[in-house]
Design a protein around this motif. Structure first.
Motif, PDB file in Angstrom:
ATOM      1  N   GLU A 245      38.369  17.802  29.080  1.00 49.19           N
ATOM      2  CA  GLU A 245      38.481  18.947  28.162  1.00 49.19           C
ATOM      3  C   GLU A 245      38.458  20.253  28.941  1.00 49.19           C
ATOM      4  O   GLU A 245      39.262  21.156  28.698  1.00 49.19           O
ATOM      5  N   ALA A 246      37.546  20.373  29.909  1.00 43.66           N
ATOM      6  CA  ALA A 246      37.458  21.589  30.721  1.00 43.66           C
ATOM      7  C   ALA A 246      38.731  21.783  31.540  1.00 43.66           C
ATOM      8  O   ALA A 246      39.255  22.904  31.641  1.00 43.66           O
ATOM      9  N   GLN A 247      39.251  20.715  32.119  1.00 42.19           N
ATOM     10  CA  GLN A 247      40.477  20.801  32.904  1.00 42.19           C
ATOM     11  C   GLN A 247      41.646  21.273  32.042  1.00 42.19           C
ATOM     12  O   GLN A 247      42.407  22.164  32.446  1.00 42.19           O
ATOM     13  N   GLU A 248      41.789  20.682  30.867  1.00 44.67           N
ATOM     14  CA  GLU A 248      42.891  21.062  29.975  1.00 44.67           C
ATOM     15  C   GLU A 248      42.761  22.514  29.521  1.00 44.67           C
ATOM     16  O   GLU A 248      43.749  23.252  29.477  1.00 44.67           O
ATOM     17  N   THR A 249      41.535  22.926  29.201  1.00 45.64           N
ATOM     18  CA  THR A 249      41.312  24.297  28.745  1.00 45.64           C
ATOM     19  C   THR A 249      41.632  25.292  29.859  1.00 45.64           C
ATOM     20  O   THR A 249      42.332  26.287  29.631  1.00 45.64           O
ATOM     21  N   LEU A 250      41.139  25.036  31.062  1.00 46.39           N
ATOM     22  CA  LEU A 250      41.405  25.947  32.175  1.00 46.39           C
ATOM     23  C   LEU A 250      42.877  25.951  32.567  1.00 46.39           C
ATOM     24  O   LEU A 250      43.445  27.018  32.837  1.00 46.39           O
ATOM     25  N   ASP A 251      43.515  24.789  32.564  1.00 44.62           N
ATOM     26  CA  ASP A 251      44.954  24.737  32.854  1.00 44.62           C
ATOM     27  C   ASP A 251      45.724  25.588  31.842  1.00 44.62           C
ATOM     28  O   ASP A 251      46.643  26.331  32.207  1.00 44.62           O
TER      29      ASP A 251
ATOM     30  N   LEU B  25      44.551  28.137  30.078  1.00 42.90           N
ATOM     31  CA  LEU B  25      44.247  29.551  30.327  1.00 42.90           C
ATOM     32  C   LEU B  25      45.083  30.098  31.481  1.00 42.90           C
ATOM     33  O   LEU B  25      45.646  31.187  31.379  1.00 42.90           O
ATOM     34  N   PHE B  26      45.147  29.355  32.587  1.00 40.48           N
ATOM     35  CA  PHE B  26      45.945  29.819  33.732  1.00 40.48           C
ATOM     36  C   PHE B  26      47.414  29.962  33.363  1.00 40.48           C
ATOM     37  O   PHE B  26      48.057  30.949  33.698  1.00 40.48           O
ATOM     38  N   SER B  27      47.943  28.994  32.648  1.00 38.31           N
ATOM     39  CA  SER B  27      49.350  29.042  32.249  1.00 38.31           C
ATOM     40  C   SER B  27      49.623  30.248  31.346  1.00 38.31           C
ATOM     41  O   SER B  27      50.578  31.000  31.563  1.00 38.31           O
ATOM     42  N   THR B  28      48.786  30.441  30.344  1.00 38.57           N
ATOM     43  CA  THR B  28      48.962  31.563  29.421  1.00 38.57           C
ATOM     44  C   THR B  28      48.803  32.895  30.146  1.00 38.57           C
ATOM     45  O   THR B  28      49.589  33.823  29.927  1.00 38.57           O
ATOM     46  N   ALA B  29      47.796  32.989  31.008  1.00 37.71           N
ATOM     47  CA  ALA B  29      47.556  34.229  31.747  1.00 37.71           C
ATOM     48  C   ALA B  29      48.764  34.603  32.599  1.00 37.71           C
ATOM     49  O   ALA B  29      49.214  35.759  32.589  1.00 37.71           O
ATOM     50  N   LEU B  30      49.300  33.634  33.325  1.00 37.45           N
ATOM     51  CA  LEU B  30      50.463  33.910  34.172  1.00 37.45           C
ATOM     52  C   LEU B  30      51.688  34.271  33.343  1.00 37.45           C
ATOM     53  O   LEU B  30      52.438  35.189  33.697  1.00 37.45           O
ATOM     54  N   ASP B  31      51.903  33.566  32.220  1.00 31.01           N
ATOM     55  CA  ASP B  31      53.039  33.883  31.350  1.00 31.01           C
ATOM     56  C   ASP B  31      52.954  35.310  30.814  1.00 31.01           C
ATOM     57  O   ASP B  31      53.941  36.061  30.849  1.00 31.01           O
ATOM     58  N   LEU B  32      51.778  35.694  30.304  1.00 34.68           N
ATOM     59  CA  LEU B  32      51.611  37.043  29.757  1.00 34.68           C
ATOM     60  C   LEU B  32      51.770  38.104  30.844  1.00 34.68           C
ATOM     61  O   LEU B  32      52.410  39.133  30.616  1.00 34.68           O
ATOM     62  N   ALA B  33      51.191  37.869  32.004  1.00 38.06           N
ATOM     63  CA  ALA B  33      51.317  38.835  33.100  1.00 38.06           C
ATOM     64  C   ALA B  33      52.775  38.970  33.534  1.00 38.06           C
ATOM     65  O   ALA B  33      53.265  40.089  33.727  1.00 38.06           O
ATOM     66  N   GLU B  34      53.481  37.839  33.668  1.00 39.97           N
ATOM     67  CA  GLU B  34      54.898  37.883  34.055  1.00 39.97           C
ATOM     68  C   GLU B  34      55.724  38.686  33.057  1.00 39.97           C
ATOM     69  O   GLU B  34      56.599  39.462  33.457  1.00 39.97           O
ATOM     70  N   GLN B  35      55.474  38.491  31.768  1.00 40.02           N
ATOM     71  CA  GLN B  35      56.212  39.234  30.746  1.00 40.02           C
ATOM     72  C   GLN B  35      56.021  40.736  30.919  1.00 40.02           C
ATOM     73  O   GLN B  35      56.988  41.514  30.856  1.00 40.02           O
TER      74      GLN B  35
END
Length: 140
Positions: A11-17, A19-29
């Motif tokens: 659960e922790a791995q999926e949640t952190l993965d 978060l990282f994916s969303t964070a990078l997507d939003l920053a890239e946009q």
């Protein structure tokens, strides 16, 4: 060397993965549209709901302090948090980077830095090789 995944729950791995994916997507946009971005935080509740928090503060250091403080105030409701900031990487061959500091209530804290270059003609972003290091627990 042991990986954080060796001790973190699925659960922790999926949640952190996520978060990282969303964070990078939003920053890239934001980089593609504006050339950079202001610090922001992503929160995931214990129920799995996500939210974003922006600090209405032009000073990056103060903004980061506000974002971490906000996460600490909500920690009883949260499962994980990530704080994202645009950083300079002068000695790395890349001028800029997306720094994501993430923490899960299980005690996992990580920092991921993704170097980037802005492609001016297409208003898109090229990401370099990510680096991950253990982070500091600030919330739990």
């Amino acid at each position: 060397m042991a990986s954080w995944r060796d001790t973190a729950s699925e659960e922790a791995q999926e949640t952190l993965d996520g978060l990282f994916s969303t964070a990078l997507d939003l920053a890239e946009q934001q980089i593609g549209k504006q050339g950079g971005f202001a610090p922001f935080a992503l929160h995931v509740t214990a129920e799995g709901d996500g939210s974003i928090e922006m600090a209405d503060e032009p000073d990056s250091d103060k903004a980061l302090e506000i974002l971490w403080s906000g996460a600490r105030e909500q920690r009883d409701k949260l499962a994980a948090v990530a704080v994202v900031v645009d950083v300079s990487l002068p000695d790395d061959g890349w001028a800029d980077g997306i720094r994501v500091e993430a923490e899960h209530r299980e005690g996992v804290a990580l920092i991921v830095v993704a170097p980037y270059r802005r492609k001016r003609l297409r208003r898109s972003v090229e990401l370099g090789q990510f680096r991950s290091v253990p982070g500091e627990q600030r919330v739990w």
